[in-house]
Design a protein around this motif. Structure first.
Motif, PDB file in Angstrom:
ATOM      1  N   ALA A 124       5.592  -4.355  57.834  1.00  0.00           N
ATOM      2  CA  ALA A 124       5.609  -4.782  59.239  1.00  0.00           C
ATOM      3  C   ALA A 124       6.908  -5.547  59.525  1.00  0.00           C
ATOM      4  CB  ALA A 124       4.392  -5.664  59.530  1.00  0.00           C
ATOM      5  N   ARG A 125       7.312  -6.410  58.592  1.00  0.00           N
ATOM      6  CA  ARG A 125       8.535  -7.200  58.797  1.00  0.00           C
ATOM      7  C   ARG A 125       9.761  -6.296  58.922  1.00  0.00           C
ATOM      8  NH1 ARG A 125       9.258  -9.773  54.233  1.00  0.00           N
ATOM      9  NH2 ARG A 125       7.070  -9.934  53.645  1.00  0.00           N
ATOM     10  N   ARG A 126       9.776  -5.237  58.144  1.00  0.00           N
ATOM     11  CA  ARG A 126      10.963  -4.374  58.146  1.00  0.00           C
ATOM     12  C   ARG A 126      10.832  -3.198  59.109  1.00  0.00           C
ATOM     13  NH1 ARG A 126      14.514  -5.402  54.181  1.00  0.00           N
ATOM     14  NH2 ARG A 126      13.829  -6.992  52.721  1.00  0.00           N
ATOM     15  N   GLY A 127       9.674  -3.088  59.720  1.00  0.00           N
ATOM     16  CA  GLY A 127       9.488  -1.985  60.669  1.00  0.00           C
ATOM     17  C   GLY A 127       9.380  -0.627  60.000  1.00  0.00           C
ATOM     18  N   VAL A 128       8.843  -0.601  58.757  1.00  0.00           N
ATOM     19  CA  VAL A 128       8.627   0.686  58.081  1.00  0.00           C
ATOM     20  C   VAL A 128       7.206   1.153  58.396  1.00  0.00           C
ATOM     21  CG1 VAL A 128       8.443   1.865  55.850  1.00  0.00           C
ATOM     22  CG2 VAL A 128      10.172   0.092  56.188  1.00  0.00           C
ATOM     23  N   PRO A 129       7.068   2.350  58.996  1.00  0.00           N
ATOM     24  CA  PRO A 129       5.716   2.829  59.305  1.00  0.00           C
ATOM     25  C   PRO A 129       4.950   3.144  58.015  1.00  0.00           C
ATOM     26  CG  PRO A 129       7.402   4.320  60.204  1.00  0.00           C
ATOM     27  CD  PRO A 129       8.110   3.313  59.358  1.00  0.00           C
ATOM     28  N   LEU A 130       3.855   2.442  57.819  1.00  0.00           N
ATOM     29  CA  LEU A 130       3.133   2.559  56.543  1.00  0.00           C
ATOM     30  C   LEU A 130       1.644   2.302  56.769  1.00  0.00           C
ATOM     31  CD1 LEU A 130       3.902   2.859  53.500  1.00  0.00           C
ATOM     32  CD2 LEU A 130       3.867   0.380  53.363  1.00  0.00           C
ATOM     33  N   VAL A 131       0.826   3.157  56.165  1.00  0.00           N
ATOM     34  CA  VAL A 131      -0.623   2.921  56.154  1.00  0.00           C
ATOM     35  C   VAL A 131      -1.003   2.588  54.721  1.00  0.00           C
ATOM     36  CG1 VAL A 131      -2.876   4.070  56.346  1.00  0.00           C
ATOM     37  CG2 VAL A 131      -1.158   4.395  58.147  1.00  0.00           C
ATOM     38  N   VAL A 132      -1.771   1.522  54.526  1.00  0.00           N
ATOM     39  CA  VAL A 132      -2.181   1.135  53.173  1.00  0.00           C
ATOM     40  C   VAL A 132      -3.703   1.181  53.103  1.00  0.00           C
ATOM     41  CG1 VAL A 132      -2.086  -0.644  51.394  1.00  0.00           C
ATOM     42  CG2 VAL A 132      -0.190  -0.418  53.010  1.00  0.00           C
ATOM     43  N   HIS A 133      -4.225   1.932  52.146  1.00  0.00           N
ATOM     44  CA  HIS A 133      -5.671   1.940  51.884  1.00  0.00           C
ATOM     45  C   HIS A 133      -5.950   1.125  50.635  1.00  0.00           C
ATOM     46  CE1 HIS A 133      -6.618   5.989  54.111  1.00  0.00           C
ATOM     47  NE2 HIS A 133      -6.181   5.040  54.921  1.00  0.00           N
ATOM     48  N   ARG A 166       4.821 -10.548  41.738  1.00  0.00           N
ATOM     49  CA  ARG A 166       6.098  -9.894  41.374  1.00  0.00           C
ATOM     50  C   ARG A 166       6.206  -8.528  42.052  1.00  0.00           C
ATOM     51  NH1 ARG A 166       7.728  -8.023  35.697  1.00  0.00           N
ATOM     52  NH2 ARG A 166       9.020  -6.561  36.856  1.00  0.00           N
ATOM     53  N   THR A 167       5.075  -7.840  42.114  1.00  0.00           N
ATOM     54  CA  THR A 167       5.080  -6.506  42.730  1.00  0.00           C
ATOM     55  C   THR A 167       5.414  -6.615  44.214  1.00  0.00           C
ATOM     56  OG1 THR A 167       3.414  -5.823  41.132  1.00  0.00           O
ATOM     57  CG2 THR A 167       3.711  -4.409  43.061  1.00  0.00           C
ATOM     58  N   ILE A 168       4.831  -7.601  44.875  1.00  0.00           N
ATOM     59  CA  ILE A 168       5.074  -7.742  46.317  1.00  0.00           C
ATOM     60  C   ILE A 168       6.556  -8.061  46.574  1.00  0.00           C
ATOM     61  CG2 ILE A 168       4.539  -9.160  48.350  1.00  0.00           C
ATOM     62  CD1 ILE A 168       1.628  -9.299  47.234  1.00  0.00           C
ATOM     63  N   ARG A 169       7.142  -8.881  45.699  1.00  0.00           N
ATOM     64  CA  ARG A 169       8.585  -9.168  45.861  1.00  0.00           C
ATOM     65  C   ARG A 169       9.403  -7.878  45.686  1.00  0.00           C
ATOM     66  NH1 ARG A 169       7.319 -13.890  43.105  1.00  0.00           N
ATOM     67  NH2 ARG A 169       8.124 -13.134  41.114  1.00  0.00           N
ATOM     68  N   ALA A 170       8.978  -7.064  44.715  1.00  0.00           N
ATOM     69  CA  ALA A 170       9.699  -5.800  44.473  1.00  0.00           C
ATOM     70  C   ALA A 170       9.531  -4.840  45.653  1.00  0.00           C
ATOM     71  CB  ALA A 170       9.193  -5.149  43.188  1.00  0.00           C
ATOM     72  N   VAL A 171       8.356  -4.889  46.280  1.00  0.00           N
ATOM     73  CA  VAL A 171       8.088  -4.004  47.422  1.00  0.00           C
ATOM     74  C   VAL A 171       9.112  -4.265  48.528  1.00  0.00           C
ATOM     75  CG1 VAL A 171       6.470  -3.684  49.357  1.00  0.00           C
ATOM     76  CG2 VAL A 171       5.627  -3.583  46.997  1.00  0.00           C
ATOM     77  N   ASP A 172       9.449  -5.521  48.709  1.00  0.00           N
ATOM     78  CA  ASP A 172      10.406  -5.875  49.749  1.00  0.00           C
ATOM     79  C   ASP A 172      11.735  -5.138  49.553  1.00  0.00           C
ATOM     80  OD1 ASP A 172       9.839  -7.540  51.911  1.00  0.00           O
ATOM     81  OD2 ASP A 172      11.554  -8.819  51.313  1.00  0.00           O
ATOM     82  N   ALA A 173      12.232  -5.203  48.319  1.00  0.00           N
ATOM     83  CA  ALA A 173      13.505  -4.532  48.031  1.00  0.00           C
ATOM     84  C   ALA A 173      13.345  -3.012  48.115  1.00  0.00           C
ATOM     85  CB  ALA A 173      13.996  -4.931  46.642  1.00  0.00           C
ATOM     86  N   ALA A 174      12.179  -2.513  47.702  1.00  0.00           N
ATOM     87  CA  ALA A 174      11.968  -1.055  47.724  1.00  0.00           C
ATOM     88  C   ALA A 174      11.907  -0.553  49.161  1.00  0.00           C
ATOM     89  CB  ALA A 174      10.695  -0.708  46.961  1.00  0.00           C
ATOM     90  N   LEU A 175      11.327  -1.358  50.052  1.00  0.00           N
ATOM     91  CA  LEU A 175      11.271  -0.946  51.462  1.00  0.00           C
ATOM     92  C   LEU A 175      12.682  -0.923  52.060  1.00  0.00           C
ATOM     93  CD1 LEU A 175       8.035  -2.822  52.573  1.00  0.00           C
ATOM     94  CD2 LEU A 175       8.339  -0.341  52.418  1.00  0.00           C
ATOM     95  N   GLU A 176      13.519  -1.829  51.572  1.00  0.00           N
ATOM     96  CA  GLU A 176      14.910  -1.806  52.032  1.00  0.00           C
ATOM     97  C   GLU A 176      15.575  -0.491  51.602  1.00  0.00           C
ATOM     98  OE1 GLU A 176      16.735  -5.621  51.810  1.00  0.00           O
ATOM     99  OE2 GLU A 176      18.672  -4.674  51.337  1.00  0.00           O
ATOM    100  N   ALA A 177      15.252  -0.082  50.352  1.00  0.00           N
ATOM    101  CA  ALA A 177      15.812   1.192  49.860  1.00  0.00           C
ATOM    102  C   ALA A 177      15.318   2.353  50.720  1.00  0.00           C
ATOM    103  CB  ALA A 177      15.411   1.400  48.405  1.00  0.00           C
ATOM    104  N   VAL A 178      14.075   2.266  51.189  1.00  0.00           N
ATOM    105  CA  VAL A 178      13.541   3.325  52.058  1.00  0.00           C
ATOM    106  C   VAL A 178      14.361   3.372  53.342  1.00  0.00           C
ATOM    107  CG1 VAL A 178      11.560   3.972  53.501  1.00  0.00           C
ATOM    108  CG2 VAL A 178      11.190   3.209  51.137  1.00  0.00           C
ATOM    109  N   LEU A 179      14.661   2.185  53.886  1.00  0.00           N
ATOM    110  CA  LEU A 179      15.365   2.136  55.174  1.00  0.00           C
ATOM    111  C   LEU A 179      16.828   2.574  55.059  1.00  0.00           C
ATOM    112  CD1 LEU A 179      13.940  -1.156  56.726  1.00  0.00           C
ATOM    113  CD2 LEU A 179      13.564   1.190  57.519  1.00  0.00           C
ATOM    114  N   ASP A 180      17.481   2.142  53.937  1.00  0.00           N
ATOM    115  CA  ASP A 180      18.908   2.523  53.871  1.00  0.00           C
ATOM    116  C   ASP A 180      19.136   3.868  53.162  1.00  0.00           C
ATOM    117  OD1 ASP A 180      19.025   2.162  51.136  1.00  0.00           O
ATOM    118  OD2 ASP A 180      20.024   0.223  51.200  1.00  0.00           O
ATOM    119  N   GLY A 181      18.025   4.524  52.806  1.00  0.00           N
ATOM    120  CA  GLY A 181      18.143   5.896  52.297  1.00  0.00           C
ATOM    121  C   GLY A 181      18.691   5.992  50.888  1.00  0.00           C
ATOM    122  N   SER A 182      18.674   4.873  50.120  1.00  0.00           N
ATOM    123  CA  SER A 182      19.251   4.929  48.765  1.00  0.00           C
ATOM    124  C   SER A 182      18.227   5.401  47.747  1.00  0.00           C
ATOM    125  CB  SER A 182      19.774   3.563  48.341  1.00  0.00           C
ATOM    126  OG  SER A 182      18.722   2.627  48.254  1.00  0.00           O
TER     127      SER A 182
END
Ligand code: PLP
Length: 440
Positions: A350-359, A424-440
């Protein structure tokens, strides 16, 4: 997408090159390959302990694959190793009846209300294969009804329109399945009770059984919408077809037994496997006495197996039931961790504006990169963003978090995961979502 350079370390890379020469596709199960992530070497694992896997390059990973849902107690739990050690000292394989299999069957009868009798197999595939054969024999009919995107193992009939690893590779229909077998399989959309009712009403007189994962674990984690299982079961029974719940993933995942008890719908036949074996291969099925007594040598339906009721698998299954039974807070803790993980991922998205559904249900979590409000069936999962998923999982792997390498698989927590791993996983998710946004 070609990222073969960054997934694994040099020792894994070298092993993968050898594996590609010696093992077809380099893997012994397609689900373990990195094809959905753009290819490349997977980390080769040297050992596992608690919530962690350690690869041959000396890297540690928080493990959310948990052997594709086969583990819930964490890796190399000392009590499990002791049970295995004690059992192995009595001999590895008898090819004969032994006391453990009787104890295990008696305990499962108590845990699975519909199981007046059970039978053990060596895998979930064999369990479902026999359950379908049994339903066909019990009804004298040929048609197997199942649902799109579900996975029930790798025998011919259930690979017609199969999910999970087959979906990952786009192999919804395996080659090599005779037309005659396909003609006897019908695949309907999950969570669409009217479609199932319509089909069963029109053609149900040929239906031997309706085979369903009561909660789907093979196109992500997808729960039945209210009334779906009840209506399907009612429509099946109205035309004389049996209901098979495939609980190979779900049994012991959400509660200390089959999930159907929690969902309030009872099958005619139930299959189980994965978690029960505590890390060793096992499968099985059970039903009421009159159905089970059709199985040889009591009856005419044949099922056999050199490894069926393997003494080591049975010893580990008994130890698993003991450990699950002794840990009254296990499922509550898994649910707390699962909720925290899901909430952390949702917040980050939500913070990064990545459309995501979590079950999330208990210690099972799955992510869908989609801007649709929810995902309820296989076509919904197919519309998710596969490139975003691949970038996300690769970025998590680079940070030492091992997720299943397919958008169709579920993340699993275990008794060995704690708040520390989840944070630790949640912190990693933040960086991974950034990778999703910048296409790396
Ligand atoms: C629901 C379900 N049924 C059956 C199977 C097959 O089990 P096995 O891999 O032990 O043959 C699986 C495996 O993932 C499964 O998820």
């Amino acid at each position: 997408m070609a990222h073969a350079d960054i997934l694994a370390g040099p020792v894994s890379e070298a092993l993968y090159r050898r594996a590609l020469e010696a093992i077809t596709g380099g893997v012994n199960s397609p689900s373990r390959g990195m094809e959905a992530l753009g290819g490349g070497a997977p980390p080769f694992i040297e050992r596992a302990e608690g919530a962690y896997l350690y690869d041959v390059d000396g890297r540690a990973y928080i493990d959310y694959v948990q052997a594709f849902g086969a583990l819930i107690l964490g890796h190399a739990r000392p009590e499990m190793l002791r049970a295995l050690d004690e059992a192995s000292r009595r001999g590895l394989l008898f090819g004969a009846c032994h006391p453990g299999e009787v104890q295990l069957a008696e305990r499962l009868r108590q845990l699975f209300p519909v199981c007046e009798k059970v039978r053990f197999t060596a895998s979930g595939t064999e369990a479902v294969m026999t359950a379908v054969r049994l339903a066909r024999a019990a009804t004298g009919r040929r048609v197997l009804v199942k649902f799109e995107g579900s996975y029930h193992g790798h025998f011919d009939a259930v690979l017609v329109g199969a999910g999970s690893g087959a979906s990952t590779l786009g192999l919804d229909e395996s080659a090599g399945i005779p037309e005659g077998i396909k003609a006897d399989v019908v695949t309907l959309p999950y969570n669409d009770a009217p479609a199932a009712e319509r089909w069963l009403e029109a053609h149900g007189r040929d239906a031997a059984c309706v085979l369903v994962e009561p909660i789907v674990g093979n196109f992500g984690l997808v729960e039945p919408v209210p009334g779906f299982l009840e209506r399907v079961a009612r429509a099946a029974r109205a035309v004389g077809a049996l209901v098979i719940f495939d609980e190979v993933i779900t049994a012991f995942r959400f509660r200390p037994g089959p999930v159907y008890v929690e969902l309030g719908v009872e099958p005619d036949i139930v299959t189980f496997g994965k978690i029960l074996g505590g890390g060793l291969p096992i499968g099985g099925y059970g039903a009421r006495r009159h159905i089970m007594e059709l199985v040889a040598p009591a009856g005419p339906v044949y099922q056999d197996g050199t490894w069926a009721g393997h003494p080591l698998s049975v010893a580990c299954a008994l130890a698993t039931l003991d450990l699950i039974g002794q840990d009254a807070g296990l499922y509550r803790r898994l649910d707390d961790l699962g909720r925290a993980l899901a909430a952390g991922v949702r917040d980050g998205a939500a913070r990064r504006g990545v459309p995501l559904v979590v079950h999330q249900r208990c210690g099972a979590v799955s992510l869908f990169f989609t801007s649709e409000p929810d995902v309820r069936d296989f076509s919904g999962v197919r519309r998710t963003d596969a490139r975003a998923f691949a970038r996300f999982v690769r970025a998590m792997l680079r940070q030492g978090i091992l997720l299943p390498p397919s958008p169709y698989e579920v993340w699993f927590l275990s008794a060995a995961h704690t708040e520390r791993e989840v944070e630790r996983t949640i912190r990693a998710v933040d960086a991974a979502l950034e990778a999703v946004l910048d296409g790396s």
